[in-house]
Design a protein around this motif. Structure first.
Motif, PDB file in Angstrom:
ATOM      1  N   LEU A   1      -4.015 -12.802  -0.403  1.00 12.25           N
ATOM      2  CA  LEU A   1      -5.003 -11.851  -0.898  1.00 12.25           C
ATOM      3  C   LEU A   1      -5.918 -12.535  -1.893  1.00 12.25           C
ATOM      4  CD1 LEU A   1      -4.007  -9.301  -3.601  1.00 12.25           C
ATOM      5  CD2 LEU A   1      -2.451 -11.135  -3.054  1.00 12.25           C
ATOM      6  N   ASN A   2      -7.039 -11.894  -2.097  1.00 19.73           N
ATOM      7  CA  ASN A   2      -8.025 -12.351  -3.081  1.00 19.73           C
ATOM      8  C   ASN A   2      -8.677 -13.681  -2.756  1.00 19.73           C
ATOM      9  OD1 ASN A   2      -7.559 -10.065  -4.458  1.00 19.73           O
ATOM     10  ND2 ASN A   2      -6.463 -10.982  -6.160  1.00 19.73           N
TER      11      ASN A   2
ATOM     12  N   ARG B   1      -9.288   5.195 -12.598  1.00 20.53           N
ATOM     13  CA  ARG B   1      -9.345   4.977 -11.144  1.00 20.53           C
ATOM     14  C   ARG B   1      -9.926   6.178 -10.402  1.00 20.53           C
ATOM     15  NH1 ARG B   1      -4.968   0.679  -9.031  1.00 20.53           N
ATOM     16  NH2 ARG B   1      -6.833   0.113  -7.889  1.00 20.53           N
TER      17      ARG B   1
ATOM     18  N   LYS C   1      -4.464   3.898   0.385  1.00 19.10           N
ATOM     19  CA  LYS C   1      -3.708   3.723  -0.852  1.00 19.10           C
ATOM     20  C   LYS C   1      -4.133   4.796  -1.843  1.00 19.10           C
ATOM     21  CE  LYS C   1      -6.863   0.515  -3.209  1.00 19.10           C
ATOM     22  NZ  LYS C   1      -7.165  -0.862  -3.584  1.00 19.10           N
TER      23      LYS C   1
ATOM     24  N   MET D   1       3.575  -7.762  -2.054  1.00 20.85           N
ATOM     25  CA  MET D   1       2.367  -8.380  -2.585  1.00 20.85           C
ATOM     26  C   MET D   1       2.658  -8.987  -3.951  1.00 20.85           C
ATOM     27  SD  MET D   1      -1.264  -6.685  -3.762  1.00 20.85           S
ATOM     28  CE  MET D   1      -1.889  -6.078  -2.221  1.00 20.85           C
TER      29      MET D   1
ATOM     30  N   GLU E   1      -9.286   0.130 -12.365  1.00 23.07           N
ATOM     31  CA  GLU E   1      -7.887  -0.078 -12.723  1.00 23.07           C
ATOM     32  C   GLU E   1      -7.729  -0.410 -14.205  1.00 23.07           C
ATOM     33  OE1 GLU E   1      -5.823  -2.802 -10.183  1.00 23.07           O
ATOM     34  OE2 GLU E   1      -3.981  -2.629 -11.355  1.00 23.07           O
TER      35      GLU E   1
HETATM   36  C1  BGC Z   1      -4.332  -2.452  -7.369  1.00 17.55           C
HETATM   37  C2  BGC Z   1      -4.601  -2.251  -5.897  1.00 17.55           C
HETATM   38  C3  BGC Z   1      -5.207  -3.491  -5.301  1.00 17.55           C
HETATM   39  C4  BGC Z   1      -4.299  -4.680  -5.584  1.00 17.55           C
HETATM   40  C5  BGC Z   1      -4.809  -5.979  -5.007  1.00 17.55           C
HETATM   41  C6  BGC Z   1      -3.597  -3.735  -7.653  1.00 17.55           C
HETATM   42  O1  BGC Z   1      -3.499  -3.992  -8.995  1.00 17.55           O
HETATM   43  O2  BGC Z   1      -3.593  -1.352  -7.857  1.00 17.55           O
HETATM   44  O3  BGC Z   1      -5.441  -1.144  -5.719  1.00 17.55           O
HETATM   45  O4  BGC Z   1      -5.381  -3.332  -3.929  1.00 17.55           O
HETATM   46  O5  BGC Z   1      -4.181  -4.826  -6.982  1.00 17.55           O
HETATM   47  O6  BGC Z   1      -5.933  -6.426  -5.648  1.00 17.55           O
END
Ligand code: BGC
Length: 716
Positions: free
Chosen positions: A51-52, A139, A182, A293, A467
């Motif tokens: 991810l990212n 959020r 989500k 994750m 967030e």
């Molecule tokens: C967030 C998610 C996001 C994930 C990945 C988390 O801190 O709550 O909404 O998809 O990070 O970036």
């Protein structure tokens, strides 16, 4: 045997666990950083998804290791948060919800998916379907507001858009990405609006409010679901067997991938339901979390969990099977480089992307109040543009714009200058967004003196929403109230523009401004979209998808309240009200003005008596009584007057929009299946009860503006 079963048969336990491990490559944006040695991890078969990371080259380099340097050549999934656009940043979801336009919601998701896929991404962590009724919770910006019916429509549109519904190859298309609904669920009910805090909602609220959007996402074919960080009544969602296994998998029939939130599996230790990573990993796997994750709990804890007898290899196989199936559905086995292959559109904001962003932007703007000052008169000679949000380029992007470029947005100042080339626009910020320094206020006041009108651009920084951005006092930060006071004292016409990711507590300002406009965070075309509305080039049509409170003391506040046995009565002390403030919000759900005026007829119904299986058609005539062409939005609400369970005073059942020229009339037709009036009975199973219902149509949830008819459900 098919490809997936062949692979499963060939995989070692370590390789299987690797498929369940997702790590951040490049940037750890929303949590603790674990990732180092990503390439080695992939080569060793310890990482199944990333991810990212974005950029076709960067992702392809990692993909090459997975497909060429590992024993079984299993391609990687590449996940990314594409909440409101990817390179071309669109309005934040709360703003876009205000358009009440499913076609637009789908179109912006489609455009974002094409850009994300061109960047090598195969999965997005969106849409965010958290119903939010508390503006303290940052959020709230990421979702479509307070109402389950709206969020359900939003879910369907976004899943279709991201996953390329209607494309010949569907999810396997080079321009489609897997959607992740989500945060499952009730994350928006966080205690006191504090992000990551516990939620304690009733089973009934789950079934009536929080679950329906997820059921709709599943029915729309959503590829993945992400459980929320919170616990519900003591069970963390990352280990919630009743909701994940019994409801989501069994009842809703979800057979896609469940991916944990960032580090959430390890956080089961802090929640206090696991004593180590082994127990945490076992609890999450048993509840059905397929991908961990970023917490490392699966990679470190699952093998010992098997040894301790806490989980079975069958449970691991089932999770791996779902992950491999998703990779197959995405076409990754057939062509791992399909997304972002040569020829895919170059990253960056395209002209078409800007057009869509401008259209989305202007449809998201809500004209909250207007005392004859908007649209801006072409006669205005000198306009004073004041406030810290007037020239705040990067803030226009809003909270989720990782691949967006801070230099891309058009500021309010630029948008106005382009729209009003003949007017003199003088600018002073007065204060910074959150600073306490008031020394710039005098200069700002000074330039207002010769102005015909003041545009006062107030609000939050983008980083104050999203967030970990809860605010106990979600009002104007820093010295902005002092700036506003100083400007109002000049007794000029003042138009206040509010940039924010939530309804802000601004009742004093609302009382003094001649016009008030919610401009949220609108993305790359913010300034142009705002100028379109201010000048009347575009007649505003946005409506509030969330109730706007007067004060934080009214929170949580939403229109679908249940009736009290002692409804508020100013003449009766012992009724449901406050001593120090009205109970009505500053602006109700659905509120939003236009430069036209519309008249609505009482709803016409095809049948007053109906039975299960019938369809009601409810027609509302609308006439444009104003001088400008415009669009009216009509909301259809139902109330079950007497039922075995108390029903909300208003339940949203439909939204219709109609565009009308001046003087023109037209009809909005709602179709309502009798079953839409069913509700979870005392055993939480849907029941359709005979009896009387009120059906009300109106321009908002304000009860005073509703036109109501009575219908009757007959037994049988
Ligand atoms: C967030 C998610 C996001 C994930 C990945 C988390 O801190 O709550 O909404 O998809 O990070 O970036």
């Amino acid at each position: 045997m098919n490809r997936i079963e062949n692979l499963l048969a060939a995989m070692t336990v370590e390789e299987k666990i690797g498929q369940l491990n997702m790590v951040a490559a490049g940037y750890a944006v929303t949590g603790p950083v674990l990732a180092s040695g990503t390439a080695e991890g992939i080569r060793a078969g310890r990482i199944g998804s990333l991810l990212n990371l974005w950029g076709a080259q960067e992702i392809h380099a990692m993909q090459k290791i997975a497909v060429e340097k590992t024993r079984l050549s299993i391609p990687l999934l590449a996940g990314f948060d594409v909440l409101h656009g990817h390179r071309t940043i669109f309005p934040i979801p709360l703003a876009e919800a205000a358009s009440f336009e499913p076609r637009l919601w789908e179109a912006s998701a489609r455009a974002a998916a094409i850009e994300a896929a061109a960047d090598g991404i195969s999965m997005t962590f969106a849409p965010m379907l958290d119903i939010a009724r508390d503006p303290r919770w940052g959020r709230i910006a990421e979702g479509a507001g307070e109402d389950p019916w709206v969020v359900t429509q939003f879910a369907i549109a976004k899943v279709r858009g991201f996953q390329g519904d209607g494309l010949p190859e569907g999810l396997a298309s080079a321009g489609a990405v897997a959607a992740t609904a989500k945060h499952f669920c009730a994350y928006g009910a966080a205690l006191a609006g504090r992000d990551y805090a516990s939620a304690d909602v009733s089973e009934r609220l789950l079934h009536e409010v929080y679950l329906p959007p997820f059921a709709a996402a599943v029915a729309a074919g959503c590829a993945a679901i992400m459980p929320a960080f919170n616990d519900i009544a003591g069970i963390p969602m990352t280990a919630h067997i009743p909701l994940l296994r019994d409801w989501l998998r069994r009842e809703a029939g979800f057979d896609g991938v469940i991916v944990s939130d960032y580090n959430a599996v390890a956080e089961l230790i802090r929640h206090g339901i696991a004593c180590d990573l082994v127990e945490a990993a076992a609890a999450a796997l048993r509840a059905g979390i397929d991908i961990d994750m970023m917490s490392g709990a699966y990679s470190q804890g699952l093998a010992p969990a098997i040894a301790r007898g806490l989980v079975s290899i069958e449970a691991i196989n089932a999770a791996v099977r779902r992950v491999l199936k998703l990779k197959e559905r995405l076409g990754l086995f057939d062509d791992p480089y399909r997304r972002g292959s040569a020829g895919a559109s170059a990253p960056g904001v395209s002209a078409a992307g800007r057009d869509l962003a401008r259209e989305a932007g202007r449809r998201s703007i809500v004209l909250l109040a207007n005392d004859h000052v908007l649209p801006l008169s072409p006669e205005l000679r000198r306009i004073a543009l004041i406030g810290p949000l007037a020239d705040a380029r990067a803030d226009m992007l809003g909270p989720w714009a990782m691949a967006g470029n801070a230099s891309d947005p058009v500021t309010i100042r630029e948008g106005l200058a382009a729209a009003l080339p003949d007017a003199e626009i003088v600018f002073a910020p007065g204060v910074t967004i959150a600073g306490e320094d008031t020394s710039g206020i005098a200069a700002a006041r000074e330039i207002c003196r010769d102005a015909d009108l003041v545009l006062l651009c107030l609000g939050e920084a983008a980083s104050m929403s999203g967030e970990a951005a809860s605010r106990a006092n979600p009002g104007l930060p820093g010295a902005q109230n002092a700036l506003a006071e100083a400007i109002f004292e000049l007794c000029k016409p003042v138009v206040v523009l509010i940039s924010s990711g939530r309804p802000l507590m601004i009742s004093t300002i609302a009382a003094k401004a001649q016009a008030l406009v919610a401009t949220w965070f609108l993305g790359v075309e913010a300034g142009n979209a705002i100028a379109d509305v201010l000048t009347g080039t575009f007649n505003p049509t946005g409506r509030l998808p969330v109730t706007w409170p007067r004060d934080v003391g009214q929170v949580p506040i939403f229109f679908a309240e249940r009736p009290s046995g002692r409804p508020a009565d100013p003449d009766n002390h012992y009724t449901s009200k406050y001593l120090d403030m009205p109970i009505e919000p500053l602006f109700p759900f659905g509120h939003g003005l236009s430069y036209s005026r519309f008249g609505l007829s009482k709803p016409r119904i095809n049948k007053k008596d109906f039975k299960r299986g019938d369809e009601l058609t409810i027609e509302v005539d609308v006439i444009n009584e104003g001088a400008a062409a415009g669009e009216e939005t009509v909301f259809l609400f139902a109330r079950d007057i007497v039922a075995s369970v108390t029903r909300p005073l208003l339940e949203l059942k439909g939204v219709g929009k109609i565009a009308l020229a001046p003087g023109e009339g037209g009809t909005i037709c709602f179709r309502l299946a009798a079953e839409a009036l069913a509700f979870p009975g005392s055993d939480l199973q849907p029941v359709f009860e005979p009896g009387e219902f009120l059906l009300s149509a109106g321009p908002s949830a304000d009860p005073h503006g509703l036109l109501t008819v009575k219908v009757r459900a007959l037994p049988g």
